[in-house]
Enzyme design. Structure first.
Site, PDB file in Angstrom:
ATOM      1  N   TYR A  76      47.139  77.244  32.807  1.00 39.18           N
ATOM      2  CA  TYR A  76      47.679  76.228  31.907  1.00 39.18           C
ATOM      3  C   TYR A  76      47.142  74.847  32.263  1.00 39.18           C
ATOM      4  O   TYR A  76      47.018  74.490  33.437  1.00 39.18           O
ATOM      5  CB  TYR A  76      49.209  76.238  31.960  1.00 39.18           C
ATOM      6  CG  TYR A  76      49.785  77.519  31.410  1.00 39.18           C
ATOM      7  CD1 TYR A  76      50.187  77.610  30.088  1.00 39.18           C
ATOM      8  CD2 TYR A  76      49.886  78.659  32.209  1.00 39.18           C
ATOM      9  CE1 TYR A  76      50.688  78.799  29.569  1.00 39.18           C
ATOM     10  CE2 TYR A  76      50.381  79.851  31.700  1.00 39.18           C
ATOM     11  CZ  TYR A  76      50.781  79.910  30.379  1.00 39.18           C
ATOM     12  OH  TYR A  76      51.261  81.085  29.868  1.00 39.18           O
ATOM     13  N   ASN A  96      58.245  84.132  37.300  1.00 38.65           N
ATOM     14  CA  ASN A  96      56.947  84.126  36.637  1.00 38.65           C
ATOM     15  C   ASN A  96      56.434  82.697  36.446  1.00 38.65           C
ATOM     16  O   ASN A  96      57.136  81.845  35.910  1.00 38.65           O
ATOM     17  CB  ASN A  96      57.075  84.816  35.272  1.00 38.65           C
ATOM     18  CG  ASN A  96      55.783  84.771  34.487  1.00 38.65           C
ATOM     19  OD1 ASN A  96      54.696  84.854  35.048  1.00 38.65           O
ATOM     20  ND2 ASN A  96      55.907  84.646  33.172  1.00 38.65           N
ATOM     21  N   HIS A 151      41.050  33.813  53.859  1.00 40.83           N
ATOM     22  CA  HIS A 151      42.252  33.387  53.137  1.00 40.83           C
ATOM     23  C   HIS A 151      41.943  32.877  51.736  1.00 40.83           C
ATOM     24  O   HIS A 151      40.969  32.159  51.525  1.00 40.83           O
ATOM     25  CB  HIS A 151      42.989  32.238  53.852  1.00 40.83           C
ATOM     26  CG  HIS A 151      42.743  32.117  55.308  1.00 40.83           C
ATOM     27  ND1 HIS A 151      43.481  32.789  56.240  1.00 40.83           N
ATOM     28  CD2 HIS A 151      41.826  31.396  56.007  1.00 40.83           C
ATOM     29  CE1 HIS A 151      43.035  32.489  57.446  1.00 40.83           C
ATOM     30  NE2 HIS A 151      42.029  31.649  57.329  1.00 40.83           N
ATOM     31  N   LYS A 209      49.608  65.799  26.487  1.00 42.08           N
ATOM     32  CA  LYS A 209      50.130  65.666  27.846  1.00 42.08           C
ATOM     33  C   LYS A 209      49.093  65.994  28.902  1.00 42.08           C
ATOM     34  O   LYS A 209      49.125  65.437  30.004  1.00 42.08           O
ATOM     35  CB  LYS A 209      51.368  66.535  28.042  1.00 42.08           C
ATOM     36  CG  LYS A 209      51.120  68.041  27.978  1.00 42.08           C
ATOM     37  CD  LYS A 209      52.413  68.806  28.236  1.00 42.08           C
ATOM     38  CE  LYS A 209      52.225  70.303  28.082  1.00 42.08           C
ATOM     39  NZ  LYS A 209      53.478  71.047  28.346  1.00 42.08           N
ATOM     40  N   ARG A 265      31.016  16.210  46.864  1.00 47.78           N
ATOM     41  CA  ARG A 265      32.287  15.563  46.531  1.00 47.78           C
ATOM     42  C   ARG A 265      32.143  14.059  46.719  1.00 47.78           C
ATOM     43  O   ARG A 265      31.199  13.580  47.361  1.00 47.78           O
ATOM     44  CB  ARG A 265      33.415  16.096  47.423  1.00 47.78           C
ATOM     45  CG  ARG A 265      33.138  16.029  48.903  1.00 47.78           C
ATOM     46  CD  ARG A 265      34.330  16.552  49.699  1.00 47.78           C
ATOM     47  NE  ARG A 265      34.018  16.853  51.081  1.00 47.78           N
ATOM     48  CZ  ARG A 265      33.913  15.963  52.054  1.00 47.78           C
ATOM     49  NH1 ARG A 265      34.055  14.669  51.800  1.00 47.78           N
ATOM     50  NH2 ARG A 265      33.656  16.344  53.292  1.00 47.78           N
ATOM     51  N   TYR A 267      38.314  33.799  46.053  1.00 51.42           N
ATOM     52  CA  TYR A 267      37.778  34.730  45.060  1.00 51.42           C
ATOM     53  C   TYR A 267      36.264  34.807  45.219  1.00 51.42           C
ATOM     54  O   TYR A 267      35.562  33.794  45.129  1.00 51.42           O
ATOM     55  CB  TYR A 267      38.105  34.291  43.630  1.00 51.42           C
ATOM     56  CG  TYR A 267      37.378  35.141  42.608  1.00 51.42           C
ATOM     57  CD1 TYR A 267      37.752  36.471  42.404  1.00 51.42           C
ATOM     58  CD2 TYR A 267      36.298  34.635  41.888  1.00 51.42           C
ATOM     59  CE1 TYR A 267      37.076  37.272  41.501  1.00 51.42           C
ATOM     60  CE2 TYR A 267      35.612  35.431  40.974  1.00 51.42           C
ATOM     61  CZ  TYR A 267      36.006  36.744  40.792  1.00 51.42           C
ATOM     62  OH  TYR A 267      35.330  37.540  39.907  1.00 51.42           O
ATOM     63  N   SER A 324      36.323  24.946  53.487  1.00 54.20           N
ATOM     64  CA  SER A 324      37.488  25.253  52.661  1.00 54.20           C
ATOM     65  C   SER A 324      37.469  24.485  51.344  1.00 54.20           C
ATOM     66  O   SER A 324      36.927  23.386  51.244  1.00 54.20           O
ATOM     67  CB  SER A 324      38.770  24.914  53.425  1.00 54.20           C
ATOM     68  OG  SER A 324      38.882  25.711  54.577  1.00 54.20           O
TER      69      SER A 324
END
Length: 452
Positions: free
Chosen positions: A105, A172, A348, A24, A425, A351, A390
């Site tokens: 602890y 305690n 906008h 834990k 293109r 990536y 774009s």
């Protein structure tokens, strides 16, 4: 503080209630293992030496506990015979002659240096035992601190307490400081004549008083002493940690519109006059400089945001993202391992990964840096004052010079010189009346097939 101190950290529990494959104390709070939070408080309490009592995942726990500034020695507890037995597992370290022994602890990650220093100060004042306690409105289940004339006379477990003692609300925490010169002798006097046959550290209070010594209790906020035994308690501790850190940041000059929806990491650094909108998550390793704005629903990890920069809404900064002054990463953009120059704009649906983008460059919507070939990552370098149209795909490795212009919809596979125009293109063609022919053909097919 001139006194020497050994911290004995108990982290050998089986963690059965956590229902987990790992100890834990390795579960994270704000992105850092619980045990490491405890160690940070220890290091800030003028303590350099730690005896770490471990059980399961001993190597992993020791590694997580070994933070800068601490000398950590692990001691493996093979039997679970109570807290007194656990502390004696570190007998070798206890025998080194420290002025103070501090027992804490590994599953109490909210502790701060204040109570630890207060307990040590109580030893410096001539007390032999200093127990850290807390006041609570719900004392049920806790051992009560029984005090007479300012001295702690006993720690009474609830099952053994009288009706009057159960009314006591000073409880305690389990943390205590012990006179180092007497520690081994006192610990050796703890017996196990109880229902479980275990050795309880709490017996030290009555033992020291029977020998003419003194014990006291020092107070601490209840929230700082919260332990963690299961996932529900882990969620509470995370909530308390986040609330405390948000409050600290807002008092330091950070604005949060809806602080309860902002989640910070253990090392998040936010400068004065930073604005954080709702529903923002900071992973580890984020620094945000003055005047920056983090808009809603953004996620940042391992990133640096310079002064005046803006992020989001709905943006993701991954490790290695470094945003320059006044730059912008807008909605539905992801940036990873990339230098973004001052004033550059990625507004906008983009990536950017493994890239360098020069100052004042504009990245159009839908631009993708194609950085991965299926095996290796490659870099895209874009100069200053460039314009990327774009829906462009920049196939790395590729370099685009200062002031270059990339036409919309281009796939760029070769380097582009400074101030050049690149089009990657097919040329647009216009075929008059062709749309009408296509439409009539499609309607005929639809009628023949009987589909609506």
């Amino acid at each position: 503080m001139s006194r020497t101190c050994l911290a004995v950290i108990l982290a050998a529990g089986d963690s059965t209630r956590m229902k987990s494959a790992m100890s834990k104390v390795l579960h994270p709070v704000a992105g850092l293992p619980m045990i490491a939070h405890v160690m940070q408080a220890i290091a800030a309490s003028d303590i350099a030496d730690v005896a770490l009592v471990v059980g399961r995942d001993a190597d992993k726990v020791t590694k997580a506990a070994s933070i800068k500034g601490l000398s950590v020695t692990p001691f493996v507890q093979t039997e679970r015979l109570g807290t007194g037995h656990a502390v004696l597992t570190a007998r070798e370290a206890l025998a080194r002659g420290y002025d103070d022994i501090l027992v804490a602890y590994g599953d109490a990650p909210l502790i701060t240096p204040g109570p630890l220093l207060a307990a040590r100060a109580a030893l410096a004042d001539g007390n032999d035992i200093a127990v850290i306690g807390f006041h609570t409105e719900k004392p049920t289940g806790y051992g009560r601190l029984l005090v007479e004339d300012g001295e702690l006379v006993a720690i009474r477990e609830e099952k053994d307490a009288s009706d009057e003692e159960r009314k006591v609300t000073w409880c305690n925490s389990g943390l205590m400081a012990i006179n180092g010169a007497k520690a081994l002798d006192l610990l050796g006097r703890i017996g196990n004549a109880n229902a479980k046959g275990e050795y309880y550290l709490t017996d030290l209070v009555e033992i020291i008083r029977s020998l003419g010594g003194k014990a006291v209790a020092v107070d601490a906020p209840e929230a700082e002493l919260a332990g963690c035994n299961n996932r529900a308690e882990l969620a509470v501790i995370e909530k308390l940690w986040q609330e405390r850190r948000r409050h600290e940041l807002m008092l330091s000059g950070v604005s949060m519109i809806a602080p309860e929806t902002v989640f910070l990491a253990y090392d998040t650094v936010l400068a004065q006059d930073v604005l954080i909108e709702p529903n923002v998550v900071f992973g580890p390793g984020v620094t945000v400089e003055s005047g920056a704005v983090i808009h809603a629903f953004s996620h940042l990890e391992g990133a640096h945001v310079a002064s005046g920069a803006t992020v989001g809404p709905f943006a993701r900064l991954r490790p290695g993202a470094n945003l320059g002054e006044g730059s912008k990463v807008g909605n539905f953009c992801e940036v990873k391992k990339a230098e973004i120059g001052a004033g550059a704009k990625i507004n906008h649906l983009t990536y950017i990964g493994d890239a360098f983008i020069g100052a004042e460059t504009n990245i159009g919507a839908g631009t993708i840096t194609c950085n991965y070939d299926g095996v290796n990552k490659h870099e895209t370098r874009i100069g200053a004052n460039a314009f990327i149209g774009s829906n462009s795909a920049l196939v790395a490795p590729v370099t685009i010079g200062d002031g270059a212009f990339i036409a919309s919809g281009s796939v760029i596979t070769d380097d582009v010189p400074a101030d050049a125009l690149a089009l990657g293109r097919a040329r647009q063609e216009i075929k008059p009346e062709r749309a009408k022919i296509i439409r009539e053909r499609n309607m005929a097919i639809k009628a023949f097939s009987g589909k609506v």
